[in-house]
Design a protein around this motif. Structure first.
Motif, PDB file in Angstrom:
ATOM      1  N   ALA A 104       0.862  -1.189   0.000  1.00 51.56           N
ATOM      2  CA  ALA A 104       0.000   0.000   0.000  1.00 51.56           C
ATOM      3  C   ALA A 104       0.898   1.240   0.000  1.00 51.56           C
ATOM      4  O   ALA A 104       2.080   1.157   0.344  1.00 51.56           O
ATOM      5  N   PHE A 105       0.319   2.409  -0.348  1.00 46.34           N
ATOM      6  CA  PHE A 105       1.164   3.597  -0.504  1.00 46.34           C
ATOM      7  C   PHE A 105       1.793   4.034   0.813  1.00 46.34           C
ATOM      8  O   PHE A 105       2.772   4.783   0.814  1.00 46.34           O
ATOM      9  N   LYS A 106       1.276   3.566   1.946  1.00 45.58           N
ATOM     10  CA  LYS A 106       1.816   3.995   3.234  1.00 45.58           C
ATOM     11  C   LYS A 106       3.271   3.555   3.425  1.00 45.58           C
ATOM     12  O   LYS A 106       3.972   4.092   4.274  1.00 45.58           O
ATOM     13  N   ASP A 107       3.729   2.602   2.620  1.00 46.06           N
ATOM     14  CA  ASP A 107       5.140   2.202   2.678  1.00 46.06           C
ATOM     15  C   ASP A 107       6.069   3.378   2.394  1.00 46.06           C
ATOM     16  O   ASP A 107       7.136   3.476   2.988  1.00 46.06           O
ATOM     17  N   GLY A 135      -5.456  -0.613   9.765  1.00 48.90           N
ATOM     18  CA  GLY A 135      -5.115  -1.583   8.720  1.00 48.90           C
ATOM     19  C   GLY A 135      -3.745  -1.387   8.108  1.00 48.90           C
ATOM     20  O   GLY A 135      -2.801  -2.081   8.454  1.00 48.90           O
ATOM     21  N   ASP A 136      -3.607  -0.411   7.206  1.00 50.32           N
ATOM     22  CA  ASP A 136      -2.391  -0.342   6.399  1.00 50.32           C
ATOM     23  C   ASP A 136      -1.219   0.366   7.077  1.00 50.32           C
ATOM     24  O   ASP A 136      -0.062   0.004   6.857  1.00 50.32           O
ATOM     25  N   THR A 137      -1.489   1.385   7.886  1.00 49.98           N
ATOM     26  CA  THR A 137      -0.392   2.141   8.490  1.00 49.98           C
ATOM     27  C   THR A 137       0.496   1.254   9.359  1.00 49.98           C
ATOM     28  O   THR A 137       1.723   1.303   9.262  1.00 49.98           O
ATOM     29  N   THR A 246      -9.356   9.088  -0.997  1.00 44.05           N
ATOM     30  CA  THR A 246      -9.036   9.981   0.117  1.00 44.05           C
ATOM     31  C   THR A 246      -9.755   9.592   1.401  1.00 44.05           C
ATOM     32  O   THR A 246     -10.947   9.280   1.387  1.00 44.05           O
ATOM     33  N   GLY A 247      -8.992   9.627   2.503  1.00 42.39           N
ATOM     34  CA  GLY A 247      -9.574   9.414   3.826  1.00 42.39           C
ATOM     35  C   GLY A 247      -9.190  10.568   4.728  1.00 42.39           C
ATOM     36  O   GLY A 247      -9.942  11.505   4.949  1.00 42.39           O
ATOM     37  N   ASN A 248      -7.932  10.524   5.205  1.00 42.81           N
ATOM     38  CA  ASN A 248      -7.429  11.564   6.089  1.00 42.81           C
ATOM     39  C   ASN A 248      -6.774  12.703   5.312  1.00 42.81           C
ATOM     40  O   ASN A 248      -6.214  13.617   5.900  1.00 42.81           O
ATOM     41  N   LEU A 249      -6.791  12.629   3.994  1.00 40.99           N
ATOM     42  CA  LEU A 249      -6.298  13.676   3.092  1.00 40.99           C
ATOM     43  C   LEU A 249      -4.773  13.792   3.043  1.00 40.99           C
ATOM     44  O   LEU A 249      -4.251  14.744   2.476  1.00 40.99           O
ATOM     45  N   GLY A 250      -4.053  12.827   3.593  1.00 36.68           N
ATOM     46  CA  GLY A 250      -2.594  12.905   3.569  1.00 36.68           C
ATOM     47  C   GLY A 250      -2.043  12.742   2.163  1.00 36.68           C
ATOM     48  O   GLY A 250      -1.208  13.526   1.697  1.00 36.68           O
ATOM     49  N   ASN A 251      -2.534  11.737   1.477  1.00 36.03           N
ATOM     50  CA  ASN A 251      -2.075  11.468   0.123  1.00 36.03           C
ATOM     51  C   ASN A 251      -2.473  12.617  -0.805  1.00 36.03           C
ATOM     52  O   ASN A 251      -1.672  13.084  -1.620  1.00 36.03           O
ATOM     53  N   ALA A 252      -3.680  13.101  -0.659  1.00 41.30           N
ATOM     54  CA  ALA A 252      -4.174  14.157  -1.555  1.00 41.30           C
ATOM     55  C   ALA A 252      -3.465  15.489  -1.305  1.00 41.30           C
ATOM     56  O   ALA A 252      -3.149  16.213  -2.252  1.00 41.30           O
ATOM     57  N   SER A 298     -12.031   0.477   3.758  1.00 37.57           N
ATOM     58  CA  SER A 298     -11.951   0.763   5.196  1.00 37.57           C
ATOM     59  C   SER A 298     -10.805   1.700   5.560  1.00 37.57           C
ATOM     60  O   SER A 298     -10.884   2.407   6.561  1.00 37.57           O
ATOM     61  N   ALA A 299      -9.732   1.736   4.758  1.00 37.62           N
ATOM     62  CA  ALA A 299      -8.607   2.624   5.077  1.00 37.62           C
ATOM     63  C   ALA A 299      -8.992   4.088   4.862  1.00 37.62           C
ATOM     64  O   ALA A 299      -8.220   4.976   5.200  1.00 37.62           O
ATOM     65  N   MET A 300     -10.171   4.314   4.313  1.00 36.32           N
ATOM     66  CA  MET A 300     -10.654   5.686   4.108  1.00 36.32           C
ATOM     67  C   MET A 300     -11.847   6.002   5.005  1.00 36.32           C
ATOM     68  O   MET A 300     -12.540   6.991   4.780  1.00 36.32           O
ATOM     69  N   PRO A 352     -10.627  -1.915  -3.126  1.00 34.19           N
ATOM     70  CA  PRO A 352     -11.840  -1.103  -2.940  1.00 34.19           C
ATOM     71  C   PRO A 352     -11.559   0.398  -2.914  1.00 34.19           C
ATOM     72  O   PRO A 352     -12.415   1.195  -3.312  1.00 34.19           O
ATOM     73  N   HIS A 353     -10.357   0.799  -2.452  1.00 37.60           N
ATOM     74  CA  HIS A 353     -10.022   2.226  -2.384  1.00 37.60           C
ATOM     75  C   HIS A 353      -9.785   2.778  -3.785  1.00 37.60           C
ATOM     76  O   HIS A 353     -10.328   3.813  -4.175  1.00 37.60           O
ATOM     77  N   THR A 354      -8.981   2.047  -4.547  1.00 41.13           N
ATOM     78  CA  THR A 354      -8.706   2.447  -5.923  1.00 41.13           C
ATOM     79  C   THR A 354     -10.002   2.493  -6.737  1.00 41.13           C
ATOM     80  O   THR A 354     -10.166   3.352  -7.608  1.00 41.13           O
ATOM     81  N   ALA A 374      -3.658   4.366  -7.516  1.00 39.41           N
ATOM     82  CA  ALA A 374      -3.965   3.034  -6.972  1.00 39.41           C
ATOM     83  C   ALA A 374      -3.225   2.882  -5.651  1.00 39.41           C
ATOM     84  O   ALA A 374      -2.008   2.737  -5.623  1.00 39.41           O
ATOM     85  N   THR A 375      -3.973   2.941  -4.547  1.00 41.01           N
ATOM     86  CA  THR A 375      -3.334   3.059  -3.230  1.00 41.01           C
ATOM     87  C   THR A 375      -2.950   1.724  -2.597  1.00 41.01           C
ATOM     88  O   THR A 375      -2.110   1.699  -1.709  1.00 41.01           O
ATOM     89  N   ALA A 376      -3.594   0.643  -2.996  1.00 38.71           N
ATOM     90  CA  ALA A 376      -3.230  -0.662  -2.413  1.00 38.71           C
ATOM     91  C   ALA A 376      -3.390  -1.754  -3.462  1.00 38.71           C
ATOM     92  O   ALA A 376      -4.156  -1.608  -4.435  1.00 38.71           O
ATOM     93  N   HIS A 377      -2.678  -2.858  -3.253  1.00 39.78           N
ATOM     94  CA  HIS A 377      -2.822  -4.017  -4.136  1.00 39.78           C
ATOM     95  C   HIS A 377      -4.125  -4.749  -3.793  1.00 39.78           C
ATOM     96  O   HIS A 377      -4.425  -4.926  -2.601  1.00 39.78           O
TER      97      HIS A 377
HETATM   98  C1  LIG Z   1      -4.560   5.189   4.083  1.00 41.36           C
HETATM   99  C2  LIG Z   1      -5.177   4.744   2.796  1.00 41.36           C
HETATM  100  C3  LIG Z   1      -5.984   5.607   2.027  1.00 41.36           C
HETATM  101  C4  LIG Z   1      -6.328   6.997   2.480  1.00 41.36           C
HETATM  102  O1  LIG Z   1      -5.208   7.846   2.460  1.00 41.36           O
HETATM  103  P1  LIG Z   1      -5.266   9.260   3.212  1.00 41.36           P
HETATM  104  O2  LIG Z   1      -3.895   9.794   3.140  1.00 41.36           O
HETATM  105  O3  LIG Z   1      -5.694   8.960   4.618  1.00 41.36           O
HETATM  106  O4  LIG Z   1      -6.269  10.095   2.503  1.00 41.36           O
HETATM  107  C5  LIG Z   1      -6.466   5.154   0.811  1.00 41.36           C
HETATM  108  N1  LIG Z   1      -6.206   3.901   0.381  1.00 41.36           N
HETATM  109  C6  LIG Z   1      -5.449   3.039   1.095  1.00 41.36           C
HETATM  110  C7  LIG Z   1      -5.224   1.678   0.568  1.00 41.36           C
HETATM  111  C8  LIG Z   1      -4.899   3.428   2.313  1.00 41.36           C
HETATM  112  O5  LIG Z   1      -4.160   2.559   3.025  1.00 41.36           O
END
Ligand SMILES: *Cc1c(COP(=O)(O)O)cnc(C)c1O
Length: 426
Positions: A104-107, A135-137, A246-252, A298-300, A352-354, A374-377
């Motif tokens: 996931a992008f949190k890496d 979950g991912d963090t 987008t969830g917590n808006l960090g990536n955006a 769920s990560a959002m 599901p996020h992508t 695409a934020t996660a596999h």
């Molecule tokens: C954390 C996460 C998000 C949301 O990212 P934010 O920076 O919180 O907006 C979206 N997709 C995946 C897979 C994540 O792990």
């Protein structure tokens, strides 16, 4: 360059201090005091992510003791591919952020945070990174700090609320990583972590958080937006538009920052799940944080996105803010529909996020310059995806290696006294 608090511009620190502090003492978030500005010519002969990172991040490292380590930190943080894959059949491209150790992008942010913190540390005693995760963090942070001397990671996750493969990524490390399964919700985990800071029961123990509002997680994310925009320009002579789940808006916010620094980026579109506080705000101008609701993405599931404070700091006038980003809310039925349709028509499988971002591309913003983030596999969420598409999702090698490892965790009731007992085990 100095960083300032969103709540008090006179509070100024260097990057290293901001990373160690996490939050500013007044509760604000760290943002650049002045913005560096780049043109495409600054990246003229650049071909790789670590090179883009070195150029983009250099001004942030000025006057900081991390400065001499910038090339190493960039090489360590961007050691896996982040391909921009054209998808001609759907008239867009996909930026695949899921080729790191935990898919996931949190890496990216977790590895940059670990690489910088390691170089900032000069104490003899162990620093405990305490992290609550939905979950991912947690997996990304555990992977990034695993076996780093001088660090210990304690990950709190809510029992039964992370996917089976996410749980394996939290519990498979051993060594300096302790996984704590909390009999409660994600909010309980967060509350317990917050209480640990400053509680006398843990005095004498050095604690740090890997919270997603840490600028050490946000800044490196601007790098892949810069790189993708440059690669897109080289192919098309057009600025890229990004659709960001987008969830917590960090990536955006990282995408917005890359554009603000002069990279060739046009529209930035935010795709949320049914937690619709951001799209509603962009529509009405009224900020109404709510409790989060559980969705397939769920990560959002975030009801009060903390990085909105950074966005509003950058664009204090609502009309201006609204012209900089747009927002769309995608419900679980639409997520399912997107996953099913793209699999049957194009043999493409999204997590599901992508899928929320791909839905926005298909239904709200048919823009040929769209880059879908695409934020996660999808293999991380196989229990959701496989019943929908009727076939198994191939597991990437890095994830497969983690799934093969033995796992261990300790259980903990959702109150602080129990966390103290767990932490004092040694
Ligand atoms: C954390 C996460 C998000 C949301 O990212 P934010 O920076 O919180 O907006 C979206 N997709 C995946 C897979 C994540 O792990």
């Amino acid at each position: 360059m100095k960083l300032i608090s969103t709540r008090d511009p006179s509070h100024q620190v260097t990057l290293g201090q901001a990373i160690v502090n996490g939050l500013a003492p007044d509760g604000g978030l760290y943002v650049p005091q002045v913005w560096p500005h780049f043109t495409r010519a600054d990246f003229a002969r650049v071909e790789t992510l670590p090179e883009v990172a070195r150029i983009l991040l250099e001004p942030f490292f000025e006057h900081d003791r991390l400065r001499g380590s910038l090339p190493e930190i960039c090489a360590e943080s961007f050691s896996f591919p982040i391909p921009l894959r054209p998808l001609p059949a759907k008239h867009c491209a996909v930026l695949e952020l899921f080729h790191g150790p935990t898919a996931a992008f949190k890496d990216v942010g977790a590895r940059f945070l670990a690489a910088t913190l390691q170089r900032l540390e000069n104490e003899a005693s162990t620093l405990t990174i305490l992290v609550a995760t939905s979950g991912d963090t947690g997996g990304a942070v555990a992977a990034a700090f695993h076996n780093r001397p001088g660090f210990e990671v304690v990950v709190l996750y809510p029992r039964g609320m992370v996917s089976p493969r996410q749980k394996q990524q939290l519990t498979c490390w051993g060594d300096n990583v302790l996984a704590v399964e909390v009999h409660g919700t994600f909010d309980d985990c967060q509350r317990m972590v917050k209480q640990a800071f400053g509680d006398p029961a843990l005095a004498g123990r050095r604690l740090s958080s890997a919270n997603s509002i840490n600028i050490g997680r946000l800044l490196p994310q601007a790098v892949y937006y810069a790189a993708a925009a440059l690669w897109h320009w080289r192919e098309t002579s057009q600025p890229a538009s990004f659709v960001v789940p987008t969830g917590n808006l960090g990536n955006a916010v990282a995408a917005v920052w890359a554009r603000h620094m002069g990279l060739p980026i046009d529209a930035i579109r935010l795709a949320t799940n049914a937690n619709r506080v951001i799209p509603d705000f962009l529509h009405s101008g009224s900020w109404q944080p709510a409790s989060s609701i559980a969705t397939l993405a769920s990560a959002m599931d975030v009801g009060n996105p903390s990085n909105m404070e950074r966005l509003r700091f950058l664009y204090p006038q609502f009309d201006n803010l609204r012209s900089q980003v747009s927002g769309f809310t995608i419900n679980d039925d639409q997520i399912r529909e997107q996953i099913v349709n793209d699999h049957s028509k194009y043999q493409e499988i999204w997590c599901p996020h992508t899928a929320t971002a791909m839905y926005v591309h298909d239904h709200h913003a048919a823009d040929r310059n769209n880059v879908i983030v695409a934020t996660a596999h999808p293999a991380k969420f196989e229990t959701i995806i496989e019943p929908l598409i009727g076939e198994a999702v191939t597991v990437p090698p890095a994830l497969a290696a983690l799934l093969d490892k033995p796992n261990a965790f300790v259980e903990c009731r959702a109150d602080f006294e129990n966390l103290v007992r767990v932490l004092r085990r040694d």
